[in-house]
Each structure stands twice: as structure tokens, then as C-alpha cells.
Write a protein that holds these residues in place. Sequence first.
Motif, PDB file in Angstrom:
ATOM      1  N   LYS A   1       0.814  -1.214   0.000  1.00 30.98           N
ATOM      2  CA  LYS A   1       0.000   0.000   0.000  1.00 30.98           C
ATOM      3  C   LYS A   1       0.850   1.268   0.000  1.00 30.98           C
ATOM      4  O   LYS A   1       0.349   2.364  -0.272  1.00 30.98           O
ATOM      5  N   ASN A   2       2.133   1.130   0.324  1.00 34.15           N
ATOM      6  CA  ASN A   2       3.023   2.291   0.356  1.00 34.15           C
ATOM      7  C   ASN A   2       3.538   2.685  -1.027  1.00 34.15           C
ATOM      8  O   ASN A   2       4.131   3.757  -1.189  1.00 34.15           O
ATOM      9  N   ILE A   3       3.368   1.810  -2.016  1.00 43.77           N
ATOM     10  CA  ILE A   3       3.878   2.092  -3.362  1.00 43.77           C
ATOM     11  C   ILE A   3       2.711   2.293  -4.323  1.00 43.77           C
ATOM     12  O   ILE A   3       1.775   1.494  -4.367  1.00 43.77           O
ATOM     13  N   HIS A   4       2.798   3.376  -5.090  1.00 46.20           N
ATOM     14  CA  HIS A   4       1.787   3.651  -6.104  1.00 46.20           C
ATOM     15  C   HIS A   4       2.477   3.799  -7.453  1.00 46.20           C
ATOM     16  O   HIS A   4       3.470   4.515  -7.585  1.00 46.20           O
ATOM     17  N   PHE A   5       1.956   3.106  -8.465  1.00 46.10           N
ATOM     18  CA  PHE A   5       2.524   3.171  -9.809  1.00 46.10           C
ATOM     19  C   PHE A   5       1.652   4.050 -10.698  1.00 46.10           C
ATOM     20  O   PHE A   5       0.439   3.829 -10.797  1.00 46.10           O
ATOM     21  N   HIS A   6       2.276   5.030 -11.337  1.00 47.63           N
ATOM     22  CA  HIS A   6       1.553   5.867 -12.291  1.00 47.63           C
ATOM     23  C   HIS A   6       1.385   5.111 -13.597  1.00 47.63           C
ATOM     24  O   HIS A   6       2.324   4.483 -14.089  1.00 47.63           O
ATOM     25  N   LYS A   7       0.215   5.207 -14.168  1.00 44.04           N
ATOM     26  CA  LYS A   7      -0.055   4.558 -15.455  1.00 44.04           C
ATOM     27  C   LYS A   7      -0.642   5.570 -16.433  1.00 44.04           C
ATOM     28  O   LYS A   7      -1.651   5.324 -17.090  1.00 44.04           O
ATOM     29  N   LEU A   8       0.003   6.722 -16.527  1.00 49.48           N
ATOM     30  CA  LEU A   8      -0.519   7.779 -17.386  1.00 49.48           C
ATOM     31  C   LEU A   8       0.198   7.857 -18.726  1.00 49.48           C
ATOM     32  O   LEU A   8      -0.384   8.274 -19.723  1.00 49.48           O
ATOM     33  N   ASN A   9       1.458   7.479 -18.764  1.00 47.47           N
ATOM     34  CA  ASN A   9       2.215   7.692 -19.993  1.00 47.47           C
ATOM     35  C   ASN A   9       1.671   6.925 -21.183  1.00 47.47           C
ATOM     36  O   ASN A   9       1.793   7.379 -22.328  1.00 47.47           O
ATOM     37  N   SER A  10       1.083   5.742 -20.954  1.00 41.35           N
ATOM     38  CA  SER A  10       0.504   5.001 -22.072  1.00 41.35           C
ATOM     39  C   SER A  10      -0.597   5.809 -22.735  1.00 41.35           C
ATOM     40  O   SER A  10      -0.732   5.813 -23.963  1.00 41.35           O
ATOM     41  N   GLN A  11      -1.398   6.529 -21.926  1.00 46.66           N
ATOM     42  CA  GLN A  11      -2.441   7.379 -22.489  1.00 46.66           C
ATOM     43  C   GLN A  11      -1.848   8.590 -23.191  1.00 46.66           C
ATOM     44  O   GLN A  11      -2.346   9.040 -24.222  1.00 46.66           O
ATOM     45  N   ARG A  12      -0.744   9.097 -22.634  1.00 50.55           N
ATOM     46  CA  ARG A  12      -0.117  10.256 -23.235  1.00 50.55           C
ATOM     47  C   ARG A  12       0.549   9.914 -24.560  1.00 50.55           C
ATOM     48  O   ARG A  12       0.517  10.691 -25.510  1.00 50.55           O
ATOM     49  N   ILE A  13       1.152   8.743 -24.617  1.00 50.73           N
ATOM     50  CA  ILE A  13       1.763   8.306 -25.866  1.00 50.73           C
ATOM     51  C   ILE A  13       0.700   8.174 -26.952  1.00 50.73           C
ATOM     52  O   ILE A  13       0.931   8.496 -28.116  1.00 50.73           O
ATOM     53  N   ARG A  14      -0.488   7.705 -26.584  1.00 53.52           N
ATOM     54  CA  ARG A  14      -1.578   7.537 -27.547  1.00 53.52           C
ATOM     55  C   ARG A  14      -2.336   8.840 -27.787  1.00 53.52           C
ATOM     56  O   ARG A  14      -3.395   8.841 -28.393  1.00 53.52           O
ATOM     57  N   ARG A  15      -1.790   9.942 -27.278  1.00 50.99           N
ATOM     58  CA  ARG A  15      -2.359  11.286 -27.484  1.00 50.99           C
ATOM     59  C   ARG A  15      -3.717  11.457 -26.814  1.00 50.99           C
ATOM     60  O   ARG A  15      -4.539  12.260 -27.230  1.00 50.99           O
ATOM     61  N   ILE A  16      -3.960  10.669 -25.759  1.00 53.13           N
ATOM     62  CA  ILE A  16      -5.205  10.812 -25.000  1.00 53.13           C
ATOM     63  C   ILE A  16      -5.023  11.847 -23.897  1.00 53.13           C
ATOM     64  O   ILE A  16      -5.901  12.667 -23.638  1.00 53.13           O
ATOM     65  N   GLU A  17      -3.874  11.806 -23.235  1.00 56.17           N
ATOM     66  CA  GLU A  17      -3.558  12.759 -22.172  1.00 56.17           C
ATOM     67  C   GLU A  17      -2.327  13.570 -22.577  1.00 56.17           C
ATOM     68  O   GLU A  17      -1.364  13.024 -23.118  1.00 56.17           O
ATOM     69  N   PRO A  18      -2.312  14.868 -22.313  1.00 57.26           N
ATOM     70  CA  PRO A  18      -1.144  15.693 -22.688  1.00 57.26           C
ATOM     71  C   PRO A  18      -0.045  15.676 -21.635  1.00 57.26           C
ATOM     72  O   PRO A  18      -0.281  15.332 -20.477  1.00 57.26           O
ATOM     73  N   PHE A  19       1.171  16.014 -22.045  1.00 55.23           N
ATOM     74  CA  PHE A  19       2.302  16.184 -21.142  1.00 55.23           C
ATOM     75  C   PHE A  19       2.389  17.649 -20.724  1.00 55.23           C
ATOM     76  O   PHE A  19       1.887  18.537 -21.417  1.00 55.23           O
ATOM     77  N   HIS A  20       3.086  17.895 -19.606  1.00 52.34           N
ATOM     78  CA  HIS A  20       3.369  19.276 -19.215  1.00 52.34           C
ATOM     79  C   HIS A  20       4.702  19.691 -19.819  1.00 52.34           C
ATOM     80  O   HIS A  20       5.648  18.919 -19.860  1.00 52.34           O
ATOM     81  N   ASN A  21       4.783  20.927 -20.299  1.00 48.65           N
ATOM     82  CA  ASN A  21       5.989  21.364 -21.010  1.00 48.65           C
ATOM     83  C   ASN A  21       7.043  22.000 -20.116  1.00 48.65           C
ATOM     84  O   ASN A  21       8.030  22.545 -20.607  1.00 48.65           O
ATOM     85  N   ARG A  22       6.851  21.931 -18.790  1.00 48.22           N
ATOM     86  CA  ARG A  22       7.831  22.485 -17.846  1.00 48.22           C
ATOM     87  C   ARG A  22       8.196  23.925 -18.197  1.00 48.22           C
ATOM     88  O   ARG A  22       9.354  24.266 -18.401  1.00 48.22           O
ATOM     89  N   SER A  23       7.160  24.731 -18.289  1.00 47.07           N
ATOM     90  CA  SER A  23       7.315  26.166 -18.557  1.00 47.07           C
ATOM     91  C   SER A  23       8.028  26.437 -19.872  1.00 47.07           C
ATOM     92  O   SER A  23       8.842  27.361 -19.990  1.00 47.07           O
TER      93      SER A  23
END
Length: 300
Positions: A186-208
Motif C-alpha cells: 500500500k506504500n507504493i503507487h505506480f503511475h499509469k498515465l504515460n501510455s495514455q499520453r503516448i496515444r495522445r489521449i492525455e497531454p504532457f506538461h511542457n515544464r514552462s
Amino acid sequence: MIKKLVTQAISICRKNTFLNHNNSLIRWRDESKLFQKLYYDFRVIPDSIAIENITSCNRFCPYCPHFFSHRPAHQMTEFLYHKLIADLSELKFRGTIIFGPWSEPLLDERLAGFVKYAKAKLSKSQILLQTNGDMLTPEKFEELHQAGIEHIDVSDHYRKEGTSYVIDEPKQALLTYQQLDKTKKKNIHFHKLNSQRIRRIEPFHNRSGLVPLNNTICHEILYKRCFLAESTMAVKYDGRFALCCRQWVDQPTFGNIGNENIKDIWNNPGFKKIRMSLRQGIFELELCRKCGYGYLPEAH
């Protein structure tokens, strides 16, 4: 006295599980200018602080500034770290301490000692580690767990394969996770967003503006206002405070924990003015006007 009571009441409301799962109340909280003014103007400091204990990273992901902008290797000195924790202790800080907004914290062999020191001085605080997981061995997890880390956020990655981006899972962190019992998992959480971002479903942040992305929409147009600078104090390795956790470049900064008190830094008139302008929709700094979201270009 009244200011302290208002601050405590609003902090309790923001952390309340029921309030944070009620869409109507969340919408009122986020849109109510009165609530925002009370919350942001009455706080002593925010509920979370991000610490850059080290500047290096072992990965060079194409959605991260490390890929485009080399940073010299530096570590926060123990003096600065102890001074920061001492200031937070004076304020009886009960919020979240975050390691990892701009780098890979596990490259710092002192990390477990830093965590243990913070928990000894700030027993009511929570400590969060943001990591790529490459060095999260079972032994390292146990060391950090014993030191007092409650949450470990492991980011997923990807690599170029021909003309495509493919997911490159954090294998070491996954192996470690599989060896843990149900409670420690329960102490570890895995992000699973990049697969959606690669498929152009979710955008990346451009770090200003540092990461070149396609079809970028700036924060100013997309959200009209910005609360990033209000949500988390971000302290760099040399003790200087950045505007927010998305700020990669050296300037602007607002005070230094080495020779100033954290409460005074947060209440610096110039710092307050910029934060207030951003939450009112006034993007004064070029850094903020460039900040936005977009999609990763095709691999070549």
C-alpha cells in the motif's frame, strides 16, 4: 487567534475525505473566491513542501527537461536541510514533505537519514517520495520504510522503438513490489498515465516551455488561473525557493532558507503579489505565460 482558527478550519475541510469526494463541494471550493481568499491569505505556509535533495537523474526521458537541459550535479547540504526542518518544526508543520520534483532522489545515499531526521522533528507530517523506481530494491524500500516514508510514487517510462514510443516499465520497482506483503504494498503507487499520453489521449506538461511539445496550450488559456505556486513550496538544492514545482530554470527565486525563515519567505511581498496575480488570472512572468500542456512529437 482568529486567523489561526480560520486556517485550521479550512485545512481540516481540505483534508476531509467526504468533502474531497463530493463533486458539488469540490466545485464550490475550487470556484468560490471567498473560500480561496480565506484559505490562501490566512495560511501560515502551504500544506506541502517539495525538497530538491539532489539535482541529478539517471534517466533522460523525452518529456522531461533533463533530456534537453543539462544540470550540474549538486546536493543539498545537511546544514540547509536541518535549517529547513527546524523552521517547519517551529511552525508545527503537519503537511506533506515531497522528495523529487526535479530529479531522482534515490541517487542521494543520505535520503533515508534525511527522512528519519524529518520524522523525528515532524512526527505528524507525511513524507512522499517521487522516483523512477530504478533503484528501489527490496533493501532500499525497507530502509526507507523503517526511516518513515509513507508513500512512494513510481513513474512509468517509455523508450523509442523504431518510429514509436513504447512503455518501458520500472522493472526493479515492480520486482520489489511483488516481494512485499499486502500491508507494505500500500506504500507504493505506480503511475499509469504515460501510455495514455503516448496515444495522445492525455497531454504532457511542457515544464514552462522547456520541453518542445506539439499543439501546446498554455496554462493561462486552458485554466484562466493558476494555483500551482500556492499549492506547494518548492526549495532547490541551494536553499532558494522557486515559484513552483514546475520551474526548472534558476530564476525567479524568492528568498533562501539558509539565511531567512520559511514563514518570512512565504510572506515576502513580491512572492505574495505574484501568487495572488496568478490565482486571479494575471500571468505577469514570461515563465508562467509559456507554461502549458501539449503532446509529444512522433519519434524519429
